[in-house]
Design an enzyme around this catalytic site. Structure first.
Site, short mmCIF file in Angstrom:
data_model
loop_
_atom_site.label_atom_id
_atom_site.label_comp_id
_atom_site.label_asym_id
_atom_site.label_seq_id
_atom_site.Cartn_x
_atom_site.Cartn_y
_atom_site.Cartn_z
N SER A 63 0.79 -1.24 0.00
CA SER A 63 0.00 0.00 0.00
C SER A 63 0.82 1.28 0.00
O SER A 63 0.25 2.36 -0.17
CB SER A 63 -0.90 0.04 1.23
N LYS A 66 0.40 3.50 -2.87
CA LYS A 66 -0.78 4.38 -3.01
C LYS A 66 -0.39 5.85 -2.94
O LYS A 66 -1.09 6.71 -3.47
CB LYS A 66 -1.81 4.04 -1.93
N TYR A 188 -3.84 -2.15 -10.22
CA TYR A 188 -3.77 -2.05 -8.75
C TYR A 188 -2.90 -3.17 -8.15
O TYR A 188 -2.03 -2.92 -7.31
CB TYR A 188 -5.20 -2.09 -8.17
N TYR A 240 -3.68 2.74 8.40
CA TYR A 240 -4.89 1.95 8.63
C TYR A 240 -5.65 2.53 9.81
O TYR A 240 -5.81 3.72 9.95
CB TYR A 240 -4.54 0.46 8.84
N VAL A 258 1.22 -3.79 3.98
CA VAL A 258 1.17 -5.08 4.67
C VAL A 258 2.39 -5.95 4.38
O VAL A 258 2.53 -7.03 4.96
CB VAL A 258 -0.12 -5.88 4.36
#
Ligand code: GLU
Length: 304
Positions: A63, A66, A188, A240, A258
């Protein structure tokens, strides 16, 4: 400031404390990494690199990508984008479907999975060869060819991608998704499967510590005000369900993944990447968070 000595002390102390967590296994391929690895790389704004431990070992950035994809669409879509994605912490798990339903298809922020899918959808509208262009963009930010997409991780994500696929269909049902779902998911999963070392990742975040100017790409990547906003989003939404705790304990804008990585910035001073695969129950690397907490304690400064 003797960054070298400080990160070496941090490394030693974290290793001695040896807090443990659990390697992510909901993407089975991620569970194959050796859990004891731990590296820190700090890059100052002159381009000096300070590294310790496994800081040159490539790992799955997940992530953290992102932030790169958000940067790629930030300028072009600025106003339009914020009608499709909010900028509020989610307080729910990163892959929550329920939240997307009761908020009528507008994801809480660009870093939860639903929000990141909207960003990747926007990116697919803007770029003809999105995977190639994401790779080139990150290489440019890091000042070298360092990005590799791990095909095994990517197919493992596809195979176990029911939730992300469900989120994409949900977004489509709310008319917040413009492109072909499989094509966007392919992009993605590719961005999540990117592997980079701590040192290259820290370099690729350097522009966010430097008012949007990358010393490695030797150009202004985004405006100073956009860089400030991405940092604000990282501070409030980058960890998160634990963004508040990270702001409290560490006090730096950052993003975790992660795969066990965390990339963070101290504006006007440095960017840093820390990696260790074992995660706490919120999905953040146990050792990386501890290391960053010790770091800002030893430096006696953070954002605050
Ligand atoms: N590829 C992962 C997923 O979509 C990314 C998770 C993460 O690092 O937050 O579930």
């Amino acid at each position: 400031m003797d960054y070298k000595q400080i990160i070496e002390e941090v490394y030693q102390e974290v290793q001695e404390e040896n807090q443990r967590g659990k390697v992510a296994d909901y993407i089975p391929e991620l569970a194959t990494v050796s859990p004891d690895q731990f590296g820190i790389a700090l890059v100052d704004l002159k381009g000096n690199v300070y590294g310790v431990g496994d800081y040159q070992v490539p790992f799955s950035i997940q992530s953290i990508s992102k932030v790169h994809t958000l940067t790629m669409v930030f300028n072009v879509f600025n106003n339009k984008l914020w009608s499709r994605v909010n900028v509020e912490p989610s307080g729910d798990p990163f892959n929550s479907i329920a939240q997307l339903e009761y908020e009528k298809g507008i994801p809480r922020n660009p870093f939860i999975n639903a929000g990141a899918l909207v960003i990747t959808d926007a990116l697919c509208s803007k770029f003809e060869k999105p995977i190639q262009q994401i790779t080139e963009f990150i290489n440019e930010l890091a000042g070298e060819t360092c990005v590799k997409i791990n095909g095994d991780v990517k197919s493992s994500e596809f195979k176990h991608g029911e939730r992300n696929t469900a989120l994409a269909y949900f977004l489509k049902s709310y008319k917040n998704f413009n492109n072909n779902i499989d094509e966007v998911l392919e992009v993605y999963f590719s961005q999540c499967a990117i592997e980079m070392s701590c040192v290259d990742l820290a370099k690729s975040f350097s522009f966010l510590a430097n008012d949007g100017f990358s010393i490695f790409a030797k150009q202004q990547i985004i405006s100073e005000s956009s860089a400030r906003r991405i940092n604000a989003l990282m501070l409030t939404c980058g960890f998160y369900d634990e963004a508040g705790e990270f702001a409290y304990r560490v006090g730096l804008p950052g993003k975790s993944g992660v795969g066990g990585g965390v990339a963070a910035v101290m504006p006007h001073k440095f960017s840093i990447a820390v990696w260790s695969p074992e995660l706490n129950d919120k999905g953040n690397s146990v050792k990386a968070i501890k290391a960053l907490e010790l770091l800002t304690d030893k430096l006696s400064f953070s954002l605050f």
